[in-house]
Write a protein that holds these residues in place. Structure first.
Motif, PDB file in Angstrom:
ATOM      1  N   UNK A 132      37.362 -48.632 -25.910  1.00 10.33           N
ATOM      2  CA  UNK A 132      37.476 -48.294 -24.487  1.00 10.33           C
ATOM      3  C   UNK A 132      38.560 -49.167 -23.892  1.00 10.33           C
ATOM      4  N   UNK A 133      39.430 -48.567 -23.096  1.00 13.68           N
ATOM      5  CA  UNK A 133      40.519 -49.319 -22.483  1.00 13.68           C
ATOM      6  C   UNK A 133      40.753 -48.799 -21.066  1.00 13.68           C
ATOM      7  N   UNK A 134      40.951 -49.707 -20.115  1.00 17.85           N
ATOM      8  CA  UNK A 134      41.325 -49.322 -18.756  1.00 17.85           C
ATOM      9  C   UNK A 134      42.797 -48.940 -18.760  1.00 17.85           C
ATOM     10  N   UNK A 135      43.131 -47.797 -18.139  1.00 15.18           N
ATOM     11  CA  UNK A 135      44.524 -47.350 -18.074  1.00 15.18           C
ATOM     12  C   UNK A 135      44.830 -46.811 -16.679  1.00 15.18           C
ATOM     13  N   UNK A 171      29.054 -41.409 -23.542  1.00 14.61           N
ATOM     14  CA  UNK A 171      28.972 -42.004 -22.206  1.00 14.61           C
ATOM     15  C   UNK A 171      28.019 -43.198 -22.138  1.00 14.61           C
ATOM     16  N   UNK A 172      26.808 -43.124 -22.706  1.00 17.73           N
ATOM     17  CA  UNK A 172      25.911 -44.287 -22.626  1.00 17.73           C
ATOM     18  C   UNK A 172      26.511 -45.550 -23.256  1.00 17.73           C
ATOM     19  N   UNK A 173      27.289 -45.382 -24.319  1.00 22.29           N
ATOM     20  CA  UNK A 173      27.905 -46.526 -24.987  1.00 22.29           C
ATOM     21  C   UNK A 173      29.032 -47.119 -24.142  1.00 22.29           C
ATOM     22  N   UNK A 174      29.775 -46.244 -23.452  1.00 21.99           N
ATOM     23  CA  UNK A 174      30.833 -46.716 -22.551  1.00 21.99           C
ATOM     24  C   UNK A 174      30.202 -47.490 -21.397  1.00 21.99           C
ATOM     25  N   UNK A 175      29.162 -46.901 -20.795  1.00 20.72           N
ATOM     26  CA  UNK A 175      28.488 -47.561 -19.671  1.00 20.72           C
ATOM     27  C   UNK A 175      27.934 -48.918 -20.092  1.00 20.72           C
ATOM     28  N   UNK A 184      39.395 -43.536 -23.997  1.00 23.62           N
ATOM     29  CA  UNK A 184      38.370 -43.714 -25.021  1.00 23.62           C
ATOM     30  C   UNK A 184      38.934 -43.348 -26.375  1.00 23.62           C
ATOM     31  N   UNK A 185      38.553 -44.097 -27.387  1.00 23.11           N
ATOM     32  CA  UNK A 185      38.844 -43.701 -28.770  1.00 23.11           C
ATOM     33  C   UNK A 185      37.498 -43.350 -29.381  1.00 23.11           C
ATOM     34  N   UNK A 186      37.350 -42.085 -29.759  1.00 22.59           N
ATOM     35  CA  UNK A 186      36.103 -41.580 -30.321  1.00 22.59           C
ATOM     36  C   UNK A 186      36.395 -41.104 -31.743  1.00 22.59           C
ATOM     37  N   UNK A 187      35.620 -41.580 -32.712  1.00 23.09           N
ATOM     38  CA  UNK A 187      35.777 -41.148 -34.087  1.00 23.09           C
ATOM     39  C   UNK A 187      34.702 -40.121 -34.406  1.00 23.09           C
ATOM     40  N   UNK A 188      35.146 -38.947 -34.853  1.00 23.12           N
ATOM     41  CA  UNK A 188      34.217 -37.888 -35.250  1.00 23.12           C
ATOM     42  C   UNK A 188      34.376 -37.695 -36.753  1.00 23.12           C
ATOM     43  N   UNK A 189      33.356 -38.098 -37.549  1.00 20.65           N
ATOM     44  CA  UNK A 189      33.446 -37.985 -39.005  1.00 20.65           C
ATOM     45  C   UNK A 189      33.499 -36.524 -39.452  1.00 20.65           C
TER      46      UNK A 189
END
Length: 104
Positions: A92-95, A27-31, A74-79
């Protein structure tokens, strides 16, 4: 049973507590990328893609105090666990609220 091939994108599923925790972690990165502070940040649904880790495509309902509710993808990559790194925001993309969750 939902079996997913490596590289393929799974079916759309309802978000659960694990997905919400993943969304909350970025969330902080999106904001920061959107230059806004959200009062609502609720994961609704998602698709997952297994690669060298997992790409999560998560539809999130958001609301900022000075705007109407909107929807982000959101596209989140979890290693993989042995990588020893945290999940990271990859896009991040508006949809539209009723749009399909798609790879981006």
């Amino acid at each position: 049973q939902n079996i997913m091939m490596a590289g393929g994108c799974g079916e759309s599923q309802s978000a659960d507590a694990e997905i919400q925790a993943l969304v909350d972690s970025v969330k902080p990165f999106v904001e920061s990328s959107k230059s806004v502070s959200y009062t609502k940040f609720e994961a609704v649904s998602f698709r997952a893609q297994v690669v060298a880790g997992t790409n999560y495509f998560v539809k999130v309902l958001v609301h900022a105090s000075d705007s109407v509710e909107s929807t982000l993808l959101l596209r989140i990559f979890k290693p993989l666990p042995f990588a020893g790194t945290d999940a990271q925001l990859a896009g991040v993309k508006d949809v539209e609220k009723d749009s399909e969750i798609s790879f981006f």
